[in-house]
Design a protein around this motif. Structure first.
Motif, PDB file in Angstrom:
ATOM      1  N   ASP A 107       0.802  -1.094  -0.114  1.00  0.00           N
ATOM      2  CA  ASP A 107       0.171   0.106  -0.099  1.00  0.00           C
ATOM      3  C   ASP A 107       0.840   1.318  -0.001  1.00  0.00           C
ATOM      4  O   ASP A 107       0.767   2.365  -0.691  1.00  0.00           O
ATOM      5  CB  ASP A 107      -0.825  -0.131   1.407  1.00  0.00           C
ATOM      6  CG  ASP A 107      -1.875  -0.968   1.195  1.00  0.00           C
ATOM      7  OD1 ASP A 107      -2.295  -1.378   0.072  1.00  0.00           O
ATOM      8  OD2 ASP A 107      -2.166  -1.630   2.438  1.00  0.00           O
ATOM      9  N   LEU A 108       1.975   1.205   1.017  1.00  0.00           N
ATOM     10  CA  LEU A 108       2.825   2.505   0.940  1.00  0.00           C
ATOM     11  C   LEU A 108       3.483   2.680  -0.361  1.00  0.00           C
ATOM     12  O   LEU A 108       3.545   3.959  -0.830  1.00  0.00           O
ATOM     13  CB  LEU A 108       3.467   2.303   2.153  1.00  0.00           C
ATOM     14  CG  LEU A 108       4.468   3.494   2.494  1.00  0.00           C
ATOM     15  CD1 LEU A 108       4.104   4.931   2.440  1.00  0.00           C
ATOM     16  CD2 LEU A 108       5.624   3.007   3.605  1.00  0.00           C
ATOM     17  N   HIS A 109       4.047   1.386  -0.696  1.00  0.00           N
ATOM     18  CA  HIS A 109       4.819   1.555  -2.201  1.00  0.00           C
ATOM     19  C   HIS A 109       3.930   2.372  -3.282  1.00  0.00           C
ATOM     20  O   HIS A 109       4.549   3.027  -4.123  1.00  0.00           O
ATOM     21  CB  HIS A 109       5.264   0.217  -2.397  1.00  0.00           C
ATOM     22  CG  HIS A 109       5.831   0.095  -3.707  1.00  0.00           C
ATOM     23  ND1 HIS A 109       7.129   0.767  -4.198  1.00  0.00           N
ATOM     24  CD2 HIS A 109       5.469  -0.228  -5.089  1.00  0.00           C
ATOM     25  CE1 HIS A 109       7.504   0.593  -5.470  1.00  0.00           C
ATOM     26  NE2 HIS A 109       6.516  -0.030  -6.036  1.00  0.00           N
ATOM     27  N   ILE A 110       2.799   1.817  -3.366  1.00  0.00           N
ATOM     28  CA  ILE A 110       1.811   2.349  -4.554  1.00  0.00           C
ATOM     29  C   ILE A 110       1.282   3.624  -4.115  1.00  0.00           C
ATOM     30  O   ILE A 110       1.150   4.622  -4.930  1.00  0.00           O
ATOM     31  CB  ILE A 110       0.684   1.395  -4.581  1.00  0.00           C
ATOM     32  CG1 ILE A 110       1.248  -0.064  -5.345  1.00  0.00           C
ATOM     33  CG2 ILE A 110      -0.202   1.784  -5.662  1.00  0.00           C
ATOM     34  CD1 ILE A 110       0.231  -0.980  -5.479  1.00  0.00           C
ATOM     35  N   GLN A 111       0.661   4.028  -3.012  1.00  0.00           N
ATOM     36  CA  GLN A 111       0.004   5.142  -2.754  1.00  0.00           C
ATOM     37  C   GLN A 111       1.041   6.527  -2.204  1.00  0.00           C
ATOM     38  O   GLN A 111       0.671   7.367  -2.208  1.00  0.00           O
ATOM     39  CB  GLN A 111      -0.998   4.858  -1.575  1.00  0.00           C
ATOM     40  CG  GLN A 111      -2.061   3.889  -1.955  1.00  0.00           C
ATOM     41  CD  GLN A 111      -3.146   3.690  -0.879  1.00  0.00           C
ATOM     42  OE1 GLN A 111      -3.563   4.731  -0.068  1.00  0.00           O
ATOM     43  NE2 GLN A 111      -3.477   2.552  -0.559  1.00  0.00           N
ATOM     44  N   ARG A 112       2.136   5.879  -1.822  1.00  0.00           N
ATOM     45  CA  ARG A 112       3.189   6.813  -1.208  1.00  0.00           C
ATOM     46  C   ARG A 112       2.425   7.708  -0.211  1.00  0.00           C
ATOM     47  O   ARG A 112       1.871   7.293   0.707  1.00  0.00           O
ATOM     48  CB  ARG A 112       3.692   7.552  -2.532  1.00  0.00           C
ATOM     49  CG  ARG A 112       4.405   6.798  -3.450  1.00  0.00           C
ATOM     50  CD  ARG A 112       4.746   7.622  -4.681  1.00  0.00           C
ATOM     51  NE  ARG A 112       5.862   8.314  -4.409  1.00  0.00           N
ATOM     52  CZ  ARG A 112       6.946   8.145  -4.716  1.00  0.00           C
ATOM     53  NH1 ARG A 112       7.573   6.773  -5.330  1.00  0.00           N
ATOM     54  NH2 ARG A 112       7.973   8.895  -4.448  1.00  0.00           N
ATOM     55  N   ASP A 113       2.655   9.194  -0.071  1.00  0.00           N
ATOM     56  CA  ASP A 113       2.338  10.258   0.817  1.00  0.00           C
ATOM     57  C   ASP A 113       0.761  10.071   1.147  1.00  0.00           C
ATOM     58  O   ASP A 113       0.416  10.420   2.198  1.00  0.00           O
ATOM     59  CB  ASP A 113       2.772  11.568   0.260  1.00  0.00           C
ATOM     60  CG  ASP A 113       4.360  11.657   0.540  1.00  0.00           C
ATOM     61  OD1 ASP A 113       5.032  10.754   0.744  1.00  0.00           O
ATOM     62  OD2 ASP A 113       4.722  12.602  -0.089  1.00  0.00           O
ATOM     63  N   LYS A 114       0.044   9.579   0.086  1.00  0.00           N
ATOM     64  CA  LYS A 114      -1.370   9.728   0.128  1.00  0.00           C
ATOM     65  C   LYS A 114      -1.770   9.113   1.319  1.00  0.00           C
ATOM     66  O   LYS A 114      -2.786   9.147   2.132  1.00  0.00           O
ATOM     67  CB  LYS A 114      -1.991   9.289  -1.208  1.00  0.00           C
ATOM     68  CG  LYS A 114      -1.638  10.309  -2.269  1.00  0.00           C
ATOM     69  CD  LYS A 114      -2.542   9.881  -3.500  1.00  0.00           C
ATOM     70  CE  LYS A 114      -2.398  10.843  -4.796  1.00  0.00           C
ATOM     71  NZ  LYS A 114      -3.075  10.476  -5.912  1.00  0.00           N
ATOM     72  N   LEU A 115      -1.053   7.720   1.479  1.00  0.00           N
ATOM     73  CA  LEU A 115      -1.355   6.712   2.568  1.00  0.00           C
ATOM     74  C   LEU A 115      -1.463   7.312   3.857  1.00  0.00           C
ATOM     75  O   LEU A 115      -2.304   7.030   4.560  1.00  0.00           O
ATOM     76  CB  LEU A 115      -0.451   5.547   2.517  1.00  0.00           C
ATOM     77  CG  LEU A 115      -0.744   4.394   3.456  1.00  0.00           C
ATOM     78  CD1 LEU A 115      -2.267   3.764   2.970  1.00  0.00           C
ATOM     79  CD2 LEU A 115       0.374   3.456   3.636  1.00  0.00           C
ATOM     80  N   PHE A 116      -0.657   8.435   4.096  1.00  0.00           N
ATOM     81  CA  PHE A 116      -0.413   8.738   5.555  1.00  0.00           C
ATOM     82  C   PHE A 116      -1.282   9.958   5.685  1.00  0.00           C
ATOM     83  O   PHE A 116      -0.942  10.662   6.684  1.00  0.00           O
ATOM     84  CB  PHE A 116       1.154   9.240   5.735  1.00  0.00           C
ATOM     85  CG  PHE A 116       2.056   8.036   5.714  1.00  0.00           C
ATOM     86  CD1 PHE A 116       1.564   6.927   6.221  1.00  0.00           C
ATOM     87  CD2 PHE A 116       3.295   8.056   5.245  1.00  0.00           C
ATOM     88  CE1 PHE A 116       2.425   5.834   6.361  1.00  0.00           C
ATOM     89  CE2 PHE A 116       4.280   7.160   5.428  1.00  0.00           C
ATOM     90  CZ  PHE A 116       3.805   5.655   6.005  1.00  0.00           C
ATOM     91  N   ALA A 117      -1.907  10.672   4.598  1.00  0.00           N
ATOM     92  CA  ALA A 117      -2.712  11.700   4.659  1.00  0.00           C
ATOM     93  C   ALA A 117      -3.377  12.131   6.158  1.00  0.00           C
ATOM     94  O   ALA A 117      -3.306  13.313   6.369  1.00  0.00           O
ATOM     95  CB  ALA A 117      -3.620  11.956   3.735  1.00  0.00           C
ATOM     96  N   PRO A 118      -4.207  11.113   6.683  1.00  0.00           N
ATOM     97  CA  PRO A 118      -4.705  11.300   7.866  1.00  0.00           C
ATOM     98  C   PRO A 118      -4.336  10.940   9.310  1.00  0.00           C
ATOM     99  O   PRO A 118      -4.589  11.030  10.123  1.00  0.00           O
ATOM    100  CB  PRO A 118      -6.248  10.479   7.852  1.00  0.00           C
ATOM    101  CG  PRO A 118      -5.565   9.363   7.076  1.00  0.00           C
ATOM    102  CD  PRO A 118      -4.482   9.829   6.073  1.00  0.00           C
ATOM    103  N   VAL A 119      -2.686  10.543   8.927  1.00  0.00           N
ATOM    104  CA  VAL A 119      -2.209   9.640  10.180  1.00  0.00           C
ATOM    105  C   VAL A 119      -1.404  10.762  10.850  1.00  0.00           C
ATOM    106  O   VAL A 119      -0.797  11.332  10.139  1.00  0.00           O
ATOM    107  CB  VAL A 119      -1.412   8.740   9.583  1.00  0.00           C
ATOM    108  CG1 VAL A 119      -0.627   7.753  10.530  1.00  0.00           C
ATOM    109  CG2 VAL A 119      -2.067   7.484   8.653  1.00  0.00           C
TER     110      VAL A 119
END
Length: 298
Positions: A107-119
């Motif tokens: 998920d992190l490899h594909i979505q990159r920074d977007k994955l962490f948007a709410p985190v």
């Protein structure tokens, strides 16, 4: 179809034909913005150690490890340590009542920074060794914009891997022909990037991998907020035993098998050593500067 009421987490489905049972692990990912606390499951490490079909880094030709195969999490009496330790951490989060979400390395490899948007806080588990460039840079950006990292393991962000184009086949990325050994390690690349730049500590190979030991509080750090309410005092040892397989670790203590420490030559900036063991390994806290987040590594 996964029911919409299921929360994000690691699940297991048991499949049987009446004579033989097998468990299939799967991960339910969160809707966007579900939780400010995220556990990043080290699925790259799951697949690196997955012997199914002879396709892991440590079985077969060692030319890649594909996600497109089932995970053989139990071989004889041996349970894959990475899955077990991740499961224990999830169970602890549940018992403590934390609201969290779960995502994977892919998920992190594909979505990159977007994955962490709410985190706001990210947890990395026991053995998250294999990281791509997009994963690593996204983590650096996350901490740089104020995200906090809780790293609860050893030998993380050590090896540089990438995926073959348009596939889920992972391979070691070696770009330094002069590296005498471990050319896949981030610290041995043409542009060295030791994991201590992020974590404050880095993986150290230890001669006796069956020896484990507890951590001992550094006297100078007894007043640190991390120890408040713990009743630890000068010389106190903690992490005396646990659920780790004693065939791999003689005492089951918290520090051992694989260990991280903070060598003077490569210590992360602003890293404060809170506790250490004779393995040797160290527990550190890296205080974020200006708008940066902080990092706790144990």
């Amino acid at each position: 179809k996964i029911p919409s009421i299921w929360r994000s987490g690691i699940y297991s489905a048991r499949i049987t034909n009446g004579n033989f049972d097998t468990d299939v692990r799967f991960i339910v990912k969160p809707p966007i913005g579900q939780s400010k606390l995220m556990f990043l499951v080290g699925t790259n490490t799951w697949q690196a150690y997955n012997p199914w079909g002879g396709g892991g880094f440590y079985d077969g030709p060692k030319d890649g490890a594909s996600y497109d195969r089932p995970i053989e999490w139990r071989v004889g009496n041996f349970r894959q340590h990475t899955i077990e330790s991740d499961r224990w951490l999830i169970a602890w989060l549940d018992t403590q009542g934390y609201d969290y979400s779960v995502a994977t390395d892919l998920d992190l490899h594909i979505q990159r920074d977007k994955l962490f948007a709410p985190v706001g806080t990210l947890i990395i588990g026991a053995h998250s060794e294999y990281w791509t460039e997009s994963m690593r840079s996204s983590l650096v950006h996350f901490i740089g914009r104020g995200g906090n990292l809780l790293y609860l393991g050893a030998n993380a962000i050590t090896s540089h891997v990438e995926f073959q184009p348009n596939t889920k086949n992972m391979y070691f990325a070696i770009n330094n022909p002069k590296a005498l050994e471990h050319g896949e390690w981030w610290r041995n690349q043409l542009k060295p990037q030791p994991e201590s730049e992020i974590l404050g500590i880095q993986y150290e190979q230890i001669p006796d991998k069956t020896h484990c030991a507890p951590y001992v509080v550094k006297e100078s750090q007894l007043d640190h907020w991390a120890f408040k309410g713990t009743q630890l005092t000068k010389g106190s040892a903690f992490g005396l035993g646990g659920r780790i397989d004693h065939a791999w670790c003689d005492t089951g203590a918290a520090s051992g098998w694989e260990a991280d420490r903070c060598p003077v030559a490569a210590c992360g900036k602003n890293a404060l050593v809170l506790a250490e063991s004779i393995v040797p390994s160290q527990m550190v806290f890296v205080q974020g500067q200006n708008s940066e987040g902080s990092v706790f590594s144990a």
